[in-house]
Design a protein around this motif. Structure first.
Motif, PDB file in Angstrom:
ATOM      1  N   PRO A  86       0.794  -1.221   0.000  1.00  0.00           N
ATOM      2  CA  PRO A  86       0.000   0.000   0.000  1.00  0.00           C
ATOM      3  C   PRO A  86       0.833   1.282   0.000  1.00  0.00           C
ATOM      4  CG  PRO A  86       0.155  -0.820   2.244  1.00  0.00           C
ATOM      5  CD  PRO A  86       0.932  -1.779   1.360  1.00  0.00           C
ATOM      6  N   HIS A  87       2.151   1.177   0.064  1.00  0.00           N
ATOM      7  CA  HIS A  87       2.957   2.396   0.158  1.00  0.00           C
ATOM      8  C   HIS A  87       4.210   2.272  -0.694  1.00  0.00           C
ATOM      9  CE1 HIS A  87       5.555   0.008   2.751  1.00  0.00           C
ATOM     10  NE2 HIS A  87       4.475  -0.342   3.421  1.00  0.00           N
ATOM     11  N   ALA A  88       4.847   3.400  -0.900  1.00  0.00           N
ATOM     12  CA  ALA A  88       6.127   3.436  -1.611  1.00  0.00           C
ATOM     13  C   ALA A  88       7.246   3.074  -0.641  1.00  0.00           C
ATOM     14  CB  ALA A  88       6.362   4.826  -2.191  1.00  0.00           C
ATOM     15  N   TYR A  89       8.381   2.689  -1.188  1.00  0.00           N
ATOM     16  CA  TYR A  89       9.549   2.336  -0.390  1.00  0.00           C
ATOM     17  C   TYR A  89      10.648   3.365  -0.583  1.00  0.00           C
ATOM     18  CZ  TYR A  89       7.490  -2.277   0.185  1.00  0.00           C
ATOM     19  OH  TYR A  89       6.655  -3.306   0.510  1.00  0.00           O
ATOM     20  N   ASP A  90      11.470   3.544   0.460  1.00  0.00           N
ATOM     21  CA  ASP A  90      12.674   4.339   0.252  1.00  0.00           C
ATOM     22  C   ASP A  90      13.690   3.452  -0.454  1.00  0.00           C
ATOM     23  OD1 ASP A  90      13.966   2.725   2.203  1.00  0.00           O
ATOM     24  OD2 ASP A  90      13.607   4.178   3.792  1.00  0.00           O
ATOM     25  N   ILE A  91      14.807   4.008  -0.852  1.00  0.00           N
ATOM     26  CA  ILE A  91      15.780   3.276  -1.662  1.00  0.00           C
ATOM     27  C   ILE A  91      16.313   2.031  -0.944  1.00  0.00           C
ATOM     28  CG2 ILE A  91      17.734   4.723  -0.946  1.00  0.00           C
ATOM     29  CD1 ILE A  91      17.237   3.192  -4.448  1.00  0.00           C
ATOM     30  N   GLU A  92      16.492   2.120   0.364  1.00  0.00           N
ATOM     31  CA  GLU A  92      17.000   0.970   1.123  1.00  0.00           C
ATOM     32  C   GLU A  92      15.992  -0.175   1.148  1.00  0.00           C
ATOM     33  OE1 GLU A  92      18.046   0.171   5.715  1.00  0.00           O
ATOM     34  OE2 GLU A  92      19.044   1.916   4.830  1.00  0.00           O
ATOM     35  N   ALA A  93      14.742   0.140   1.444  1.00  0.00           N
ATOM     36  CA  ALA A  93      13.688  -0.884   1.473  1.00  0.00           C
ATOM     37  C   ALA A  93      13.443  -1.431   0.067  1.00  0.00           C
ATOM     38  CB  ALA A  93      12.410  -0.311   2.069  1.00  0.00           C
TER      39      ALA A  93
END
Length: 165
Positions: A143-150
């Motif tokens: 349901p959400h966007a991820y940061d680059i690490e995730a």
């Protein structure tokens, strides 16, 4: 799965050759406990299917296709809403980059309307057939966007569990 031939035929009609495995390799996935094909019927025919990997950290939709006889009737949205409500994990899928053909942009908009987020970081689907090149794609998540690490962890999970890399 008795309907696999029909499902594979639908896969052949719905996806470019580089986006699905050979018949034998695709059918072999049915032996995996974490891989499932959900079949949807209408008027006694296979109208659509959705192939999902149920991994410990996420659900990965590898293929979703609607038979051309049933397109434009909301079946794709219905299937995706069912997947969303039945999953207790983040859902990930691959799409063609939306900056090329109009169909790719339309597919991205379809998933965005359902709440998926498009990630702009580099991602390539490993070749599914011998002699083919990797396929540049994009990942979308719900349901959400991820940061680059995730995003990197999600990408590694898919590459390891789905593609064996």
């Amino acid at each position: 799965m008795q309907d696999f031939n029909t499902i594979y035929e639908l896969m052949e009609n719905a996806f470019p050759l580089e986006e699905y495995r050979s018949y034998t390799e695709q059918k072999a996935l049915l032996e995996r406990e974490d891989y499932h094909i959900h079949v949807y019927e209408n008027q006694g025919k296979i109208a659509a299917f959705c192939a999902i990997y149920n991994l410990p950290e996420l659900a990965f939709i590898e293929h979703i296709a609607v038979n051309e006889d049933f397109r434009g009737q909301g079946m794709g949205s219905k299937i995706m809403k069912e997947v969303i409500t039945s999953s207790d994990k983040p859902i990930i899928l691959e799409v063609e980059p939306p900056d090329g053909e109009e169909n790719a942009a339309r597919r991205v908009r379809f998933y965005e309307k359902l709440g998926f987020q498009l990630h702009d970081w580099p991602y390539e689907q490993p070749p599914l057939r011998q002699g083919e090149a990797p396929l540049p794609l994009k990942l979308m998540s719900y349901p959400h966007a991820y940061d680059i690490e995730a995003f990197g962890r999600v990408k590694d999970t898919i590459l390891q569990n789905v593609y064996g890399i």
